[in-house]
Motif scaffolding. Structure first.
Motif, PDB file in Angstrom:
ATOM      1  N   PHE A  19     -23.413  27.914 -55.412  1.00 19.18           N
ATOM      2  CA  PHE A  19     -23.833  28.855 -54.378  1.00 19.18           C
ATOM      3  C   PHE A  19     -25.104  28.309 -53.734  1.00 19.18           C
ATOM      4  O   PHE A  19     -26.110  28.121 -54.415  1.00 19.18           O
ATOM      5  CB  PHE A  19     -24.131  30.234 -54.977  1.00 19.18           C
ATOM      6  CG  PHE A  19     -22.934  31.114 -55.182  1.00 19.18           C
ATOM      7  CD1 PHE A  19     -21.685  30.580 -55.460  1.00 19.18           C
ATOM      8  CD2 PHE A  19     -23.042  32.494 -55.122  1.00 19.18           C
ATOM      9  CE1 PHE A  19     -20.574  31.387 -55.670  1.00 19.18           C
ATOM     10  CE2 PHE A  19     -21.949  33.319 -55.335  1.00 19.18           C
ATOM     11  CZ  PHE A  19     -20.704  32.763 -55.601  1.00 19.18           C
ATOM     12  N   GLU A  20     -25.064  28.066 -52.433  1.00 15.71           N
ATOM     13  CA  GLU A  20     -26.241  27.592 -51.716  1.00 15.71           C
ATOM     14  C   GLU A  20     -26.316  28.270 -50.359  1.00 15.71           C
ATOM     15  O   GLU A  20     -25.287  28.647 -49.782  1.00 15.71           O
ATOM     16  CB  GLU A  20     -26.211  26.072 -51.515  1.00 15.71           C
ATOM     17  CG  GLU A  20     -26.432  25.263 -52.778  1.00 15.71           C
ATOM     18  CD  GLU A  20     -26.745  23.810 -52.474  1.00 15.71           C
ATOM     19  OE1 GLU A  20     -26.347  23.337 -51.390  1.00 15.71           O
ATOM     20  OE2 GLU A  20     -27.372  23.152 -53.315  1.00 15.71           O
ATOM     21  N   LEU A  21     -27.531  28.415 -49.831  1.00 18.42           N
ATOM     22  CA  LEU A  21     -27.722  28.975 -48.507  1.00 18.42           C
ATOM     23  C   LEU A  21     -27.719  27.856 -47.471  1.00 18.42           C
ATOM     24  O   LEU A  21     -28.489  26.907 -47.574  1.00 18.42           O
ATOM     25  CB  LEU A  21     -29.047  29.733 -48.431  1.00 18.42           C
ATOM     26  CG  LEU A  21     -29.182  30.996 -49.291  1.00 18.42           C
ATOM     27  CD1 LEU A  21     -30.562  31.612 -49.093  1.00 18.42           C
ATOM     28  CD2 LEU A  21     -28.095  32.003 -48.951  1.00 18.42           C
ATOM     29  N   GLU A  22     -26.840  27.988 -46.482  1.00 15.15           N
ATOM     30  CA  GLU A  22     -26.925  27.104 -45.319  1.00 15.15           C
ATOM     31  C   GLU A  22     -28.097  27.526 -44.442  1.00 15.15           C
ATOM     32  O   GLU A  22     -28.780  26.706 -43.855  1.00 15.15           O
ATOM     33  CB  GLU A  22     -25.620  27.148 -44.520  1.00 15.15           C
ATOM     34  CG  GLU A  22     -24.486  26.363 -45.140  1.00 15.15           C
ATOM     35  CD  GLU A  22     -24.792  24.872 -45.217  1.00 15.15           C
ATOM     36  OE1 GLU A  22     -25.530  24.350 -44.362  1.00 15.15           O
ATOM     37  OE2 GLU A  22     -24.301  24.225 -46.149  1.00 15.15           O
ATOM     38  N   ASN A  23     -28.267  28.823 -44.322  1.00 20.38           N
ATOM     39  CA  ASN A  23     -29.461  29.422 -43.743  1.00 20.38           C
ATOM     40  C   ASN A  23     -29.593  30.799 -44.376  1.00 20.38           C
ATOM     41  O   ASN A  23     -28.825  31.154 -45.273  1.00 20.38           O
ATOM     42  CB  ASN A  23     -29.401  29.465 -42.208  1.00 20.38           C
ATOM     43  CG  ASN A  23     -28.169  30.202 -41.690  1.00 20.38           C
ATOM     44  OD1 ASN A  23     -27.931  31.355 -42.048  1.00 20.38           O
ATOM     45  ND2 ASN A  23     -27.383  29.539 -40.850  1.00 20.38           N
ATOM     46  N   SER A  24     -30.539  31.593 -43.942  1.00 20.59           N
ATOM     47  CA  SER A  24     -30.808  32.861 -44.613  1.00 20.59           C
ATOM     48  C   SER A  24     -29.657  33.855 -44.513  1.00 20.59           C
ATOM     49  O   SER A  24     -29.600  34.826 -45.273  1.00 20.59           O
ATOM     50  CB  SER A  24     -32.078  33.504 -44.037  1.00 20.59           C
ATOM     51  OG  SER A  24     -31.887  33.863 -42.677  1.00 20.59           O
ATOM     52  N   VAL A  29     -20.280  28.240 -50.487  1.00 14.15           N
ATOM     53  CA  VAL A  29     -19.743  28.208 -51.844  1.00 14.15           C
ATOM     54  C   VAL A  29     -18.988  26.897 -52.025  1.00 14.15           C
ATOM     55  O   VAL A  29     -18.000  26.633 -51.332  1.00 14.15           O
ATOM     56  CB  VAL A  29     -18.796  29.398 -52.108  1.00 14.15           C
ATOM     57  CG1 VAL A  29     -18.233  29.317 -53.526  1.00 14.15           C
ATOM     58  CG2 VAL A  29     -19.511  30.719 -51.884  1.00 14.15           C
ATOM     59  N   ALA A  30     -19.466  26.053 -52.941  1.00 14.87           N
ATOM     60  CA  ALA A  30     -18.748  24.823 -53.282  1.00 14.87           C
ATOM     61  C   ALA A  30     -17.658  25.207 -54.281  1.00 14.87           C
ATOM     62  O   ALA A  30     -17.928  25.396 -55.467  1.00 14.87           O
ATOM     63  CB  ALA A  30     -19.711  23.799 -53.879  1.00 14.87           C
ATOM     64  N   LEU A  31     -16.446  25.325 -53.787  1.00 10.62           N
ATOM     65  CA  LEU A  31     -15.371  25.932 -54.569  1.00 10.62           C
ATOM     66  C   LEU A  31     -14.510  24.878 -55.255  1.00 10.62           C
ATOM     67  O   LEU A  31     -14.051  23.926 -54.628  1.00 10.62           O
ATOM     68  CB  LEU A  31     -14.500  26.796 -53.647  1.00 10.62           C
ATOM     69  CG  LEU A  31     -13.388  27.617 -54.313  1.00 10.62           C
ATOM     70  CD1 LEU A  31     -13.962  28.587 -55.319  1.00 10.62           C
ATOM     71  CD2 LEU A  31     -12.578  28.358 -53.246  1.00 10.62           C
ATOM     72  N   LEU A  83     -16.531  27.016 -48.861  1.00 11.31           N
ATOM     73  CA  LEU A  83     -16.240  28.319 -48.282  1.00 11.31           C
ATOM     74  C   LEU A  83     -17.537  28.892 -47.725  1.00 11.31           C
ATOM     75  O   LEU A  83     -18.544  28.964 -48.424  1.00 11.31           O
ATOM     76  CB  LEU A  83     -15.668  29.245 -49.361  1.00 11.31           C
ATOM     77  CG  LEU A  83     -15.422  30.703 -49.004  1.00 11.31           C
ATOM     78  CD1 LEU A  83     -14.412  30.838 -47.873  1.00 11.31           C
ATOM     79  CD2 LEU A  83     -14.963  31.470 -50.245  1.00 11.31           C
ATOM     80  N   TYR A  84     -17.501  29.303 -46.459  1.00 14.25           N
ATOM     81  CA  TYR A  84     -18.695  29.813 -45.791  1.00 14.25           C
ATOM     82  C   TYR A  84     -18.537  31.315 -45.565  1.00 14.25           C
ATOM     83  O   TYR A  84     -17.561  31.760 -44.960  1.00 14.25           O
ATOM     84  CB  TYR A  84     -18.929  29.066 -44.482  1.00 14.25           C
ATOM     85  CG  TYR A  84     -19.104  27.584 -44.700  1.00 14.25           C
ATOM     86  CD1 TYR A  84     -20.317  27.071 -45.158  1.00 14.25           C
ATOM     87  CD2 TYR A  84     -18.039  26.707 -44.500  1.00 14.25           C
ATOM     88  CE1 TYR A  84     -20.470  25.719 -45.396  1.00 14.25           C
ATOM     89  CE2 TYR A  84     -18.192  25.341 -44.736  1.00 14.25           C
ATOM     90  CZ  TYR A  84     -19.410  24.850 -45.185  1.00 14.25           C
ATOM     91  OH  TYR A  84     -19.562  23.521 -45.429  1.00 14.25           O
ATOM     92  N   LEU A  85     -19.524  32.084 -46.072  1.00 16.06           N
ATOM     93  CA  LEU A  85     -19.444  33.537 -46.068  1.00 16.06           C
ATOM     94  C   LEU A  85     -20.670  34.138 -45.399  1.00 16.06           C
ATOM     95  O   LEU A  85     -21.794  33.640 -45.547  1.00 16.06           O
ATOM     96  CB  LEU A  85     -19.360  34.066 -47.506  1.00 16.06           C
ATOM     97  CG  LEU A  85     -18.216  33.540 -48.375  1.00 16.06           C
ATOM     98  CD1 LEU A  85     -18.399  34.011 -49.816  1.00 16.06           C
ATOM     99  CD2 LEU A  85     -16.864  33.997 -47.837  1.00 16.06           C
ATOM    100  N   HIS A 145     -23.228  33.292 -60.924  1.00 12.57           N
ATOM    101  CA  HIS A 145     -23.993  33.535 -59.704  1.00 12.57           C
ATOM    102  C   HIS A 145     -23.404  34.702 -58.923  1.00 12.57           C
ATOM    103  O   HIS A 145     -22.191  34.884 -58.870  1.00 12.57           O
ATOM    104  CB  HIS A 145     -24.012  32.284 -58.821  1.00 12.57           C
ATOM    105  CG  HIS A 145     -24.879  31.184 -59.334  1.00 12.57           C
ATOM    106  ND1 HIS A 145     -24.399  30.187 -60.172  1.00 12.57           N
ATOM    107  CD2 HIS A 145     -26.201  30.922 -59.145  1.00 12.57           C
ATOM    108  CE1 HIS A 145     -25.380  29.361 -60.469  1.00 12.57           C
ATOM    109  NE2 HIS A 145     -26.487  29.787 -59.872  1.00 12.57           N
ATOM    110  N   VAL A 146     -24.300  35.462 -58.302  1.00 16.02           N
ATOM    111  CA  VAL A 146     -23.937  36.606 -57.469  1.00 16.02           C
ATOM    112  C   VAL A 146     -24.696  36.488 -56.155  1.00 16.02           C
ATOM    113  O   VAL A 146     -25.884  36.137 -56.153  1.00 16.02           O
ATOM    114  CB  VAL A 146     -24.314  37.934 -58.169  1.00 16.02           C
ATOM    115  CG1 VAL A 146     -24.124  39.115 -57.236  1.00 16.02           C
ATOM    116  CG2 VAL A 146     -23.507  38.112 -59.446  1.00 16.02           C
ATOM    117  N   ALA A 147     -24.036  36.770 -55.043  1.00 12.98           N
ATOM    118  CA  ALA A 147     -24.696  36.803 -53.738  1.00 12.98           C
ATOM    119  C   ALA A 147     -24.579  38.210 -53.172  1.00 12.98           C
ATOM    120  O   ALA A 147     -23.478  38.773 -53.100  1.00 12.98           O
ATOM    121  CB  ALA A 147     -24.069  35.796 -52.780  1.00 12.98           C
ATOM    122  N   ILE A 148     -25.712  38.807 -52.808  1.00 13.00           N
ATOM    123  CA  ILE A 148     -25.726  40.116 -52.184  1.00 13.00           C
ATOM    124  C   ILE A 148     -26.367  39.996 -50.803  1.00 13.00           C
ATOM    125  O   ILE A 148     -26.988  38.970 -50.487  1.00 13.00           O
ATOM    126  CB  ILE A 148     -26.492  41.146 -53.046  1.00 13.00           C
ATOM    127  CG1 ILE A 148     -27.973  40.764 -53.168  1.00 13.00           C
ATOM    128  CG2 ILE A 148     -25.855  41.261 -54.432  1.00 13.00           C
ATOM    129  CD1 ILE A 148     -28.816  41.802 -53.909  1.00 13.00           C
TER     130      ILE A 148
END
Length: 220
Positions: A19-24, A29-31, A83-85, A145-148
């Protein structure tokens, strides 16, 4: 800038975390396997990835669909690639849960979590009197990891604390809210009732994540 400069300037960054931020406001997600994500949050992907909508909680999942009209709130992404979310331009916060560590997140504010994280959707009957869209929360248990998502930069309050239900994003699994009504400040908080409701977190050694925005649920 010309086209080549634009493409280079906005190309995805290279990193090694799942899980990494491309921007804020954009999660990468490297799946390699499976990940759970909020239904409708996919903005793009590379590689070979398939999607399947999921629900949890049995009857409460059905109640959520009836109460909010949202239907299934999560989707399962399976495959390999990136995957970009994103979710309506909200800020993305990445958290790492240790084994057995729990987090309760407003259903509107869950973006993604790893397949190693156990999850369920539950109705919070203890706060059924509030006008919050967060009566249905996603309960997450690590490891993983969790992204909110949050509207703006959040603040984290240590419990005991009271919060506006519409600004409350998540809280630690070792505390549970009850509804607190204050009729002495009519019209200052709350919308539909004319009386103010707050979430009261009475336990010690917990935390509550609050955003600087009141997120109104459907029908409010």
């Amino acid at each position: 800038m010309d086209i080549d400069e634009f493409v280079s300037a906005h190309a995805p960054s290279e990193g090694g975390d799942s899980f990494e931020l491309e921007n804020s406001k954009l999660l990468d997600v490297a799946l390699d396997g499976e990940v759970m994500a909020k239904a409708g949050s996919m903005v793009g992907y590379t590689g070979d990835i398939s999607f399947e909508r999921k629900s949890a909680g049995g009857l409460t999942g059905m109640l959520k669909k009836k109460a909010t009209g949202e239907g299934d709130v999560m989707m399962q992404a399976t495959g390999t690639g990136h995957l970009y979310l994103a979710d309506q331009g909200k800020e993305v916060q990445i958290l790492e849960l240790d084994a057995g560590e729990e987090l309760s997140v407003n259903g509107n504010d869950v973006l993604a979590f790893e397949s190693s994280v156990n999850w369920d959707i539950k109705m919070l009957t203890s706060i059924a009197g509030t006008s919050s869209g967060g009566l249905f929360n996603v309960f997450l248990e690590g490891p993983g990891h969790v992204a909110i998502t949050t509207h703006g930069e959040p603040i984290v309050l240590q419990t005991p604390a009271k919060t506006d239900p519409n600004a409350t994003v998540a809280w630690s699994g070792n505390v549970s809210p009850s509804s607190n009504r204050d009729i002495n400040i009519k019209g200052l908080l709350g919308r539909s009732s004319g009386e103010s409701y707050q979430l009261e977190f009475a336990g010690d050694d917990g935390f509550v994540i609050v955003q600087p925005f009141e997120e109104v649920g459907p029908g409010e």
